[in-house]
Design a protein around this motif. Structure first.
Motif, PDB file in Angstrom:
ATOM      1  N   PHE A  90       5.103  35.679 178.924  1.00  0.00           N
ATOM      2  CA  PHE A  90       4.825  34.954 177.687  1.00  0.00           C
ATOM      3  C   PHE A  90       6.078  34.269 177.144  1.00  0.00           C
ATOM      4  CE2 PHE A  90       1.045  37.913 176.698  1.00  0.00           C
ATOM      5  CZ  PHE A  90       0.148  37.002 177.225  1.00  0.00           C
ATOM      6  N   VAL A 110       3.997  30.866 172.224  1.00  0.00           N
ATOM      7  CA  VAL A 110       2.983  31.794 172.719  1.00  0.00           C
ATOM      8  C   VAL A 110       3.385  33.233 172.432  1.00  0.00           C
ATOM      9  CG1 VAL A 110       1.812  32.675 174.781  1.00  0.00           C
ATOM     10  CG2 VAL A 110       2.216  30.212 174.518  1.00  0.00           C
ATOM     11  N   VAL A 114       1.186  35.859 170.217  1.00  0.00           N
ATOM     12  CA  VAL A 114       0.652  37.087 170.821  1.00  0.00           C
ATOM     13  C   VAL A 114       1.151  38.323 170.086  1.00  0.00           C
ATOM     14  CG1 VAL A 114       0.706  38.541 172.888  1.00  0.00           C
ATOM     15  CG2 VAL A 114       0.327  36.074 173.107  1.00  0.00           C
ATOM     16  N   LEU A 118      -0.933  40.960 167.604  1.00  0.00           N
ATOM     17  CA  LEU A 118      -0.934  42.399 167.865  1.00  0.00           C
ATOM     18  C   LEU A 118      -0.437  43.189 166.650  1.00  0.00           C
ATOM     19  CD1 LEU A 118       0.374  42.597 171.548  1.00  0.00           C
ATOM     20  CD2 LEU A 118      -1.923  43.119 170.722  1.00  0.00           C
ATOM     21  N   SER A 155       4.529  44.992 173.154  1.00  0.00           N
ATOM     22  CA  SER A 155       4.850  44.682 171.762  1.00  0.00           C
ATOM     23  C   SER A 155       5.669  45.751 171.041  1.00  0.00           C
ATOM     24  CB  SER A 155       3.549  44.470 170.971  1.00  0.00           C
ATOM     25  OG  SER A 155       2.822  45.685 170.857  1.00  0.00           O
TER      26      SER A 155
END
Length: 260
Positions: A90, A110, A114, A118, A155
């Protein structure tokens, strides 16, 4: 300012969430993201998280249930590596759009979208009362390990899912905390291998700027963990969860919009 904010948040979160088994990475990553690129913020948080859990490991490892650790942490470690590689993919994607506000340029990427989404999802889970009592049967431990490991690698948000799957593993309070700590150490070690070769390589010029914040965050988290172990026998986390969730919503929205 960044050192004060990172240090205070690391100390308070590490102390207040010692017995919950999660919280440090969830809170600290968005704080790092205020000052560093998102992939680097996740990597920096992982270092603090790993160092702190090693400290906790020394305090509580004898009380861990190693059978549960094996069933949960092996798939978690593999999935964490996969999540970290996805994060790297990503991070390589081009900017979605740029815009200006008051002469300042902001980028929507991106990776920001993302991770921002999250963070918002995990913040909403923190605000959902049913999630606080959610627990899965022991047969789902490998699945829970894979899920928490993947999102931990992608993440940095892994603790809430880990706790949900460990709650019904038949562990005492001490074994629950210790098993979660051992599992976290294994996941952190796995994802740091990828961060060290991929994420950090893409942000090499900015690495030096993270050394002092990581050190401050780690030391403060050590102090917080010590206080949590020695002083806080029982903590009501409702207010903490609410404040954290609202902050996460704000930072998640900021990432998605490119303002952070």
């Amino acid at each position: 300012m960044e050192l004060v904010l990172i240090g205070v948040m690391a100390l308070l979160t590490s102390a207040l969430t010692f017995f919950s088994g999660f919280g440090l990475g969830t809170i600290l990553m968005p704080v790092f993201a205020l000052f560093f690129p998102v992939p680097l913020a996740i990597a920096a948080t992982a270092v603090v998280h790993f160092a702190t859990n090693l400290f906790k490991f020394g305090l509580m490892a004898k009380q861990a249930d190693w059978g549960v650790v094996a069933r949960f942490s092996v798939p978690a470690a593999v999935a964490a590596i996969a999540g970290a590689f996805v994060l790297n993919l990503f991070d390589r994607l081009p900017v979605i759009t740029r815009y200006m506000i008051g002469g300042s340029t902001f980028e929507v990427t991106v990776i920001k979208v993302v991770i921002g989404v999250l963070i918002v999802i995990f913040a909403l889970l923190e605000l959902w009362p049913r999630f606080q009592t959610l627990a899965f049967r022991p047969r789902w431990l490998p699945v829970g390990g894979a899920l928490s490991g993947f999102f931990g690698g992608l993440s940095g948000n892994q603790g809430a899912l880990r706790s949900a799957f460990l709650l019904k593993a038949g562990l005492s309070k001490e074994a629950f905390v210790a098993t979660g700590v051992v599992s976290a150490v294994i996941v952190d070690a796995a994802r740091l291998v990828v961060y060290g070769t991929a994420v950090i390589a893409m942000h090499f010029e900015e690495i030096q700027a993270t050394v002092t914040p990581i050190t401050v965050g780690s030391v403060c988290a050590f102090v917080g963990a010590f206080l949590g172990k020695r002083v806080l026998e029982k903590v009501t986390l409702h207010t903490v969860r609410l404040i954290v969730a609202v902050a996460m919503l704000a930072i998640g929205a900021g990432l998605v919009s490119g303002l952070v």
